[in-house]
Design an enzyme around this catalytic site. Structure first.
Site, PDB file in Angstrom:
ATOM      1  N   ASP A 168       0.744   3.722   2.307  1.00  0.00           N
ATOM      2  CA  ASP A 168       0.331   4.217   3.784  1.00  0.00           C
ATOM      3  C   ASP A 168      -0.782   5.299   3.584  1.00  0.00           C
ATOM      4  O   ASP A 168      -1.843   4.584   3.097  1.00  0.00           O
ATOM      5  CB  ASP A 168       1.499   5.014   4.343  1.00  0.00           C
ATOM      6  CG  ASP A 168       1.573   5.149   5.771  1.00  0.00           C
ATOM      7  OD1 ASP A 168       1.196   4.150   6.434  1.00  0.00           O
ATOM      8  OD2 ASP A 168       2.034   5.981   6.425  1.00  0.00           O
TER       9      ASP A 168
ATOM     10  N   ASP B 286       0.637  -1.354  -0.001  1.00  0.00           N
ATOM     11  CA  ASP B 286       0.028   0.120  -0.093  1.00  0.00           C
ATOM     12  C   ASP B 286       0.930   1.263  -0.135  1.00  0.00           C
ATOM     13  O   ASP B 286       2.189   1.113   0.295  1.00  0.00           O
ATOM     14  CB  ASP B 286      -0.871  -0.033   1.289  1.00  0.00           C
ATOM     15  CG  ASP B 286      -0.022  -0.135   2.478  1.00  0.00           C
ATOM     16  OD1 ASP B 286       0.472   1.050   3.047  1.00  0.00           O
ATOM     17  OD2 ASP B 286       0.235  -0.913   3.129  1.00  0.00           O
TER      18      ASP B 286
END
Length: 293
Positions: free
Chosen positions: A217, A215
């Site tokens: 974040d 991802d």
């Protein structure tokens, strides 16, 4: 106390989120381990891969039941060292703090920044024996090189180098924290790996991290903020990639532990040997095996 027969140098794998077992291991057996530091995350799984003895440990336990702040890192590293592990690959899921470090790519961090509390649990030393290991270069350049080659051979995009900031879990970052970490130049973020790297150095184990990006974040405004659901969307692909890399890398790891990390305590121990408490020697015998009869 009689001398125990020395263990043959082995390779260790710590499996992170999603990586709870290694299908490629043959002759598998589970080995419960009792340590002076309490219970490890689970039993060690011993097997053979590419002609090498391998010990696998699931960081979060079977069924992912151990939260980041609950992991007994000392017990995990002690258990691996007690079975002769001298090279260790730590597979971990991370968030990216850089546009160019994309989900489903690998990062082999060469630097770390510590934002954890409880650092007294991230060292074997104390209780009468003081040691300060060198930590300017936290991970093994030799092992990272092997992993980078394995990534290339399996077609996994890989960044060899980068700074991993280790945050306190289990909650993910606030947006302000994520932006601050970007401004400080950090590349990836996670909750678990730095204690393993510190303890591996004290245990004279050469370690490298295979960080799998899941991802961005929460700094990236055009992406949904990281969540457990979004992380697990990429885990299956990341786990398959990590397994392929491990299978390619492990046969290339040498059998003789003669890298700089394997003698890290030569310049680290401060306390004169004749002042070492017997109780602490007993607790650290696996770590101090080169120095005690």
């Amino acid at each position: 106390m009689s001398k125990k027969k020395a263990k043959s140098p082995a390779v260790g794998i710590i499996g992170g989120s999603g990586l709870y077992h290694m299908d490629a291991l043959s002759g598998v057996e589970e080995l419960p381990v009792v340590t002076p530091f309490g219970k490890p995350s689970g039993p060690l799984v011993r097997g053979v891969l590419g002609g090498r003895v391998v010990y696998f440990l699931a960081r979060h336990g079977k069924g992912h039941k151990i939260a980041p702040h609950e992991i007994n890192h000392r017990a995990n590293i002690w258990a691996l060292k007690s079975h002769g592990v001298r090279w260790l690959i730590a597979v971990t899921a991370v968030g990216s703090l850089k546009e160019e470090f994309r989900p489903r790519e690998a990062v082999l961090p060469d630097q770390f920044f510590d934002r954890l509390s409880g650092r007294d649990r991230h060292t074997f030393f104390g209780d009468g024996i003081v040691a300060h290991v060198g930590f300017a270069e936290p991970t093994s350049a030799n092992l990272r090189s092997i992993l980078a080659g394995a990534c290339a051979s399996t077609g996994l995009p890989c960044h060899n180098g980068g700074t991993y900031v280790c945050m306190e879990g289990p909650a993910f970052s606030t947006r302000a924290e994520s932006m601050a970490n970007r401004q400080l130049g950090f590349d990836i973020i996670g909750m678990t790996n730095l204690p393993e790297v510190k303890l591996a150095r004290e245990a004279e184990i050469a370690i490298a991290t295979l960080a799998m990006v899941t991802d961005y974040d929460c700094w990236k405004h055009d992406e949904a903020p990281v969540s457990a659901t979004s992380v697990f969307e990429h885990l299956l692909a990341n786990v398959a990639s990590a397994k392929a890399v491990l299978e390619a890398a492990i046969p290339q790891i040498p059998t003789l532990p003669d890298w700089p990390e394997h003698c890290a305590l030569d310049t680290a121990i401060v306390t004169a040997k004749d002042h070492w408490p017997k109780k602490t020697i007993k607790k650290l015998r696996v770590i101090l095996e080169r120095f005690v009869a």
